[in-house]
Write an enzyme that holds these catalytic residues in place. Sequence first.
Site, PDB file in Angstrom:
ATOM      1  N   HIS A 295      -3.623  -4.931   1.429  1.00 20.64           N
ATOM      2  CA  HIS A 295      -3.093  -4.238   2.659  1.00 20.64           C
ATOM      3  C   HIS A 295      -2.917  -5.140   3.707  1.00 20.64           C
ATOM      4  CE1 HIS A 295      -6.580  -2.203   4.571  1.00 20.64           C
ATOM      5  NE2 HIS A 295      -6.474  -3.484   5.134  1.00 20.64           N
TER       6      HIS A 295
ATOM      7  N   ARG B 227     -12.124   6.054  -3.729  1.00 14.99           N
ATOM      8  CA  ARG B 227     -11.101   5.346  -3.132  1.00 14.99           C
ATOM      9  C   ARG B 227     -11.557   4.019  -3.117  1.00 14.99           C
ATOM     10  NH1 ARG B 227      -8.032   6.683   1.031  1.00 14.99           N
ATOM     11  NH2 ARG B 227      -7.539   4.886   2.449  1.00 14.99           N
TER      12      ARG B 227
ATOM     13  N   CYS C 230       0.797  -1.165  -0.002  1.00 18.44           N
ATOM     14  CA  CYS C 230       0.006  -0.149  -0.098  1.00 18.44           C
ATOM     15  C   CYS C 230       0.857   1.261  -0.035  1.00 18.44           C
ATOM     16  CB  CYS C 230      -0.895  -0.121   1.117  1.00 18.44           C
ATOM     17  SG  CYS C 230      -2.430   0.880   0.864  1.00 18.44           S
TER      18      CYS C 230
END
Lengths: 237, 406
Positions: A191, A127, A94
């Site tokens: 992530h 996002r 990430c």
Amino acid sequence: MSTEALRIVWIYPDLLSTYGDRGNMLILARRAADRGIPAETYEVRSDQRMPNGADIYLIGGGEDGPQALAAQRLLADGGLHQAVSQGAAVLSICAGYQLLGHSFFAKGAKCAGLGLLDISSDRGETRAVGELRGEVDPRLGLPALTGFENHGGRTHLGAHAAPLARVTAGIGNDGQTEGAWAGKILGTYSHGPALARNPAIADLLLRWATGADRLAPLDDTWADRLRSERLAAASPA
Amino acid sequence: MPLIAKVATSVSKTAAALSRAAGRGDGSVIGGWIGLKIDPDLLTHLAAGRAVALVSGTNGKTTTTRLTAAAVGVLGRVATNSFGANMPTGHTSALAKEGHTPFAVLEVDEHYLAQVIDQTRPKVVALLNLSRDQLDRAKEVAMMAELWKKALADHPEIRVVANSDDPMVVWAASGSQQITWFSAGQRWLDDSFVCPQSGHPIERQQGDWWCTGCPLRRPRPQWVVEDEGVIDPRGDWHLVKLQLPGRVNIGNAATALAVAAEFGVRPIEALPRLSRVASIAGRYAQVDRDGRNIRLLLAKNPASWLEAFDMADQAPTLLSINARDPDGLDTSWLYDVDFSPLRDRPVLITGDRAYDLAVRLQVNQVQFKHVQTFDEALRSVPPGRLEVIANYTAFQDIRAELDRVN
């Protein structure tokens, strides 16, 4: 394989540890130990010098401010660059993945990255949050990637980096590809504890670090169940 | 109160009562929702004329709110949202339901603190702690601290009761004019290695902490947890006898005493009331079934799991993890919890995301058994204590199995 212990460094847990990033260090150490490979783990804080002699470096996710600060400190330190030039393996997640590239955006400003991966990142309009799934580059010989992503970045690959995976669910770099790799450097938007769902990636890092062609198999019954469940959960509707 | 607010209050109470009667829930959200639809200023009208305390933070809100309401109850009737409905709908319901009380003690979701301060004009705001929680939908810790700081800076008249052990809280409170500091200890440190003011590392030594790059440092607390009790600002030590387990609840009691003191309640008056609180919306409840004494512990994020392990007896333990909307969809946080304290006891796992938990426990070398249902868990352990630790919706599922125990 050398008789010395495998050295695993977790880079800047004080800045880049937001989503269970410690997990990747724990999983690598566990999978090494379960095979009788001695491994030592080091947590290197941002106010400490980065050792350049370790075998595997882990760099995790984080908020904008700490991400920019981490990039500055790693550039000034130079230890990670030396380690990479000496053949160390790197797993970046990430924000850590973005900062290995040429540039990334943090708090609205373009920041210089480490240039260790031929990628650059900017902001997407939306996002990306949710399950991520992809077919890994066949040259790596790994099963499908599964992960959870939560990022606002979009990443563009240059000629010297290959996508880690082709996206089959979720966004990853840009909705088409996910992550990047070059040499022994891996980067992913999956992530946090990405290796929990992808133990084959953990083993790839261990093989790179030890020079072993193959590793003793482990009982991955639970990890396999988790993978099946999450891969199914990320199926396109 | 304007007529529209009276109408809205009445409708709100009726809706809540109907919801309860229909078995749809405890009515603590729907009533407020309808009331606010009729009069958007209803919460302001309902709060007017009451002395209000707000309690916010990542962990311990519900318990501290219950203990504070019990303590302030020394003075008179207290309206409170005791079931954990901690957004403005829940506050509106709680105030409408109780009618005219001189006092209100309200638990507030950290995201809503600024709004609820504006609407209720509290006398006291208690700030417990800030740590990572449901990051796929919640704000990052430093952003939350900044929101709090701004909210309080606009209201210098408010008395802040804040945790001196949490650098994020201290920074958030630092612009306020009137602060009472309490020290309840802080076990979870991973979200405060870096100073929110300057970005420099924070150093810690024997409970003290300070920034290495700016003047931010731990303020001297007036209320301090020591052994099984609390030292008050006069230096007197009070034994805190609770039915709730764990050192963290002594800290919550200390916070409640500090807040109640701002209303003029002395610890010696409040303590007997605190000792009568046995469980809170199912938390810490003990239920006997099939010869097993089941105790329910709620743990929603890394910091609260640490506390849960501290509370749990060395007994068979059932862990249940879901990842539904209220829990957050991401289970990465499991790797921020060290599960090794469970190595020496029988562990059962269940819940929607039991496989995530299974892989996590293996990394910590904790042996476990996977069970599909709560009944199977009960049958799998011998008669005696069964500790249950679950995250939010998993906890509610098990509570429903046990007939919505309170």
